[in-house]
Design a protein around this motif. Structure first.
Motif, PDB file in Angstrom:
ATOM      1  N   CYS A 415       0.792  -0.610   0.068  1.00 37.75           N
ATOM      2  CA  CYS A 415      -0.203   0.191  -0.121  1.00 37.75           C
ATOM      3  C   CYS A 415       0.861   1.308   0.040  1.00 37.75           C
ATOM      4  O   CYS A 415       0.595   2.648   0.155  1.00 37.75           O
ATOM      5  N   ALA A 420      -0.760   1.361  -3.652  1.00 32.10           N
ATOM      6  CA  ALA A 420      -2.044   1.371  -3.578  1.00 32.10           C
ATOM      7  C   ALA A 420      -2.560   1.717  -4.678  1.00 32.10           C
ATOM      8  O   ALA A 420      -4.531   1.261  -4.358  1.00 32.10           O
ATOM      9  N   CYS A 427      -6.040  -1.076  -0.217  1.00 32.99           N
ATOM     10  CA  CYS A 427      -5.684  -0.412   0.332  1.00 32.99           C
ATOM     11  C   CYS A 427      -6.464   1.037   0.545  1.00 32.99           C
ATOM     12  O   CYS A 427      -7.156   1.300  -1.267  1.00 32.99           O
TER      13      CYS A 427
END
Length: 701
Positions: A415, A420, A427
């Motif tokens: 993440c 992400a 995430c």
């Protein structure tokens, strides 16, 4: 307060005090609310003319009464007048930098404090102004000391020139001191103005700061003083009504330049003539008597008070406006500006009453010059020693922070950054955390390989596996928007056994037509075209000669125009030129990978991130339609018939819900308005490498 209306210079002139008030007022407004007075920087030029006039008038009176200039006494008087408050502000600024300023900014800020204490700040800024990598650097709280440095250099050199003129006059046939002084001053004015025209055209960033482009402004003030002092009847002979008109015309010229000029105005070349000659006009008019003249405006008590504390106002206002957002952790608003203005005036009054005046007219007034010089050297030495020690400590802090950051980047933390954005990652793209790296550290990349805008040298850097053992030899070619992928490419190269050769030049795409910059002067464009064309030719020759190169990765800033041809737009010209340049690449290059340009952020993105902290992702985001524009390089890759050319588009890694946030996965994704940060580039290594690998494999199939 006594005031004479003759042409003779007096100790206090209400018109000049009023001019000082206007000058410092427009400078402060320009720094606090730039859009309100985009040309407010001309207030500095008003000060330069006033300084040239007053100092020359003082020296001329001394020459008249004593047949010479007592240099030690003159310099000691200047030191007592200017240094105490200046050193106080610098000392307190150093303390504030350590308390409130992020680590990454400290070395640069403290270095500028040291340069300011030595009155060489303007030359440091001139050097930094031509550094492409520092083009959007955070202003330091003492950046305004550049003009004080210029003035101090004038105070050192000017009396020496007058002494030299007296010496020459004594050995000339005419023996006229005033004539020789006028010749010397006139020569300085002509040479400096000519140099100002040239350097403003060819090197405007540096021209703004250097003393040599501003000396003519002091000299015109000096020539004005020479006339006023040596020929007092000159001003008296001008009718009062004409003088009143002249004063109003002068004030109008100053205000017109303050309102009409902008950051794009070539300055201080010929455009500086307006505020400079306007200031001369007000000085020559010298408080005309008609009731409709500006004398009452300039002489009102608030104007006189502001003129009296103008030096201290100038000293205090800039550290306050620069440090304020760092202290309150948000952008300053209207109420904040009112508070800062009030604090500026309060500190200016306090330092004038408790620091400037006691030193200037108190017990130190009776000091011998050598004692004044010793005290001055000691004060400057302490500030410089403390500051440079701080620079060393701050540099070590920055290195430690960089090591920690590099360790974090290499940790493959889930993440983090571009990770992400991966589909199904689960995430939080915009976590409620402070961005990494700190905006003050975002440009501190561990690796840079790029030729600066002024140079045409073909700088070549090598990364990754040895050429002989590499599975793929890749050349990263183009401008700084190609070089911004260096961290991603070198990181993925280490894992994939690739060798990477880097050939990049700032503001210079790999293309076969000349660059253009409509907002720059012809001289600047000519220099840009010359260096860029030379670099392109050398890069092309390098790629032709190095047959080990299998693949080229290239990108370019989409908004950088080229010279339009055949009546077409510059974008259409660029598209054709990219296709032609790629077609000229040798056969040993099997893949040509064009990378679509990255988004463009708001001009104050780093300040915004600094101010909003954990909320920067949402508060500083830019709509997609504003962030992306027409991209000739990408369009060329899509339209070309050359089978070797492919397009990589990483845009999805910058877009969240129709916007481009500056912070993604907890990472500050941009190092300025249009370059991605090395940290975010590093987190894109895996997907960027996958895209390149897919293209290479397809070409090999």
């Amino acid at each position: 307060m006594s005031q004479k209306t003759s042409g003779r210079a007096t100790d206090v002139r209400t018109d000049i005090q009023g001019l000082r008030a206007i000058a410092v007022g427009i400078v402060v407004i320009f720094h606090f609310v730039p859009a309100a007075l985009p040309g407010g920087y001309v207030g500095v030029d008003v000060f330069f003319v006033i300084s040239g006039f007053l100092i020359t008038a003082h020296l001329m009176r001394e020459i008249t009464t004593s047949d010479g200039v007592n240099l030690p006494r003159f310099w000691a008087r200047r030191a007592r007048r200017l240094l105490p408050a200046a050193m106080l502000v610098l000392a307190l600024t150093v303390a504030a930098v350590w308390v409130f300023v992020p680590t990454g900014f400290r070395p640069g800020f403290l270095s500028q404090v040291a340069a300011s204490a030595l009155y060489g700040q303007n030359w440091m800024l001139a050097d930094q102004a031509v550094d492409y990598m520092a083009a959007e650097a955070q202003a330091s709280p003492v950046q305004h000391y550049w003009s004080l440095s210029t003035e101090e250099q004038f105070y050192i050199v000017w009396p020496l020139l007058m002494v030299a003129a007296i010496w020459l006059a004594a050995r000339s046939r005419s023996g006229s001191r005033n004539r020789m002084i006028a010749i010397v001053m006139g020569s300085v004015a002509v040479v400096s103005f000519g140099w100002s025209l040239w350097q403003t055209a060819f090197d405007p960033a540096a021209a703004y700061f250097v003393t040599t482009t501003r000396a003519w402004e002091f000299a015109l003030g000096g020539l004005t003083a020479l006339v006023v002092v040596s020929r007092p009847g000159f001003v008296e002979a001008i009718p009062q009504r004409a003088r009143a008109v002249l004063a109003w015309v002068g004030l109008a010229g100053i205000m017109v330049s303050a309102f009409v000029y902008t950051g794009d105005t070539p300055f201080p070349g010929y455009t500086a003539l307006l505020p400079v000659l306007a200031t001369v006009a007000v000085i020559v008019a010298h408080d005309p008597s008609p009731v409709w003249s500006p004398r009452r405006v300039l002489a009102v008590r608030p104007m006189q008070w502001l003129g009296d504390v103008s030096y201290s106002v100038y000293l205090w206002h800039f550290p306050l406006i620069i440090l304020a957002p760092l202290i309150v952790k948000r952008p300053v608003g209207a109420v904040d500006l009112l508070v800062i203005t009030a604090l500026t005036l309060l500190l200016a009054w306090a330092s004038k009453v408790w620091v400037e005046d006691p030193v200037r007219i108190g017990v130190t007034r009776s000091w011998r010059p050598r004692l004044t010089f010793a005290a001055t050297a000691a004060a400057m030495g302490v500030v410089v020693a403390v500051t440079m020690t701080g620079v060393g400590v701050a540099d070590q802090q920055v290195k430690t922070s960089q090591k920690e950051l590099e360790t974090l980047v290499q940790s493959d933390e889930p993440c983090f950054g571009a990770a992400a954005m991966e589909p199904g990652s689960g995430c939080t793209v915009e976590p409620d955390t402070v961005a990494v790296p700190d905006p003050a550290l975002v440009d501190k990349s561990p690796e840079r390989c790029i030729t600066n805008t002024r140079d045409d040298e073909l700088k070549v850097c090598e990364y990754g596996a040895d050429v002989a053992d590499a599975d793929e030899v890749i050349a990263l070619v183009g401008d700084s928007h190609a070089e911004q992928w260096l961290s991603a490419l070198t990181s993925t190269a280490d894992e994939r056994n690739w060798h990477v050769t880097v050939l990049t030049k700032a503001s210079c795409p790999y293309i076969g037509v000349p660059r253009d910059e409509p907002e720059k002067s012809d001289a600047e464009v000519a220099a840009l075209v010359d260096t860029c064309t030379t670099w392109n030719d050398e890069a092309k020759a390098y790629l032709d000669e190095h047959t080990e190169i299998d693949t080229i990765v290239t990108s370019a800033k989409s908004a950088n125009p080229v010279e339009a041809e055949d009546g077409r737009s510059w974008q259409d010209t660029a598209i054709s030129a990219y296709e032609e340049r790629w077609s000229e690449l040798p056969d040993h290059i099997g893949s040509i990978i064009a990378v679509r340009d990255t988004p463009r952020m708001n001009s104050d993105v780093l300040s915004c991130v600094t101010a909003y902290g954990t909320k920067a992702g949402e508060e500083c985001a830019v709509p997609v339609d504003d962030a992306f524009g027409e991209d000739p390089l990408a369009e060329a890759a899509e339209e070309t018939s050359d089978a070797r050319v492919s397009l990589i588009d990483m845009s999805d890694y910058f877009i969240v819900d129709g916007e481009c946030p500056p912070v993604i996965g907890g990472v500050l994704a941009f190092r300025d308005t249009h370059h991605i940060s090395w940290v975010y580039s590093s987190t894109l290594a895996a997907p960027f490498g996958d895209e390149i690998a897919n293209v290479v494999e397809s070409a090999s199939a």
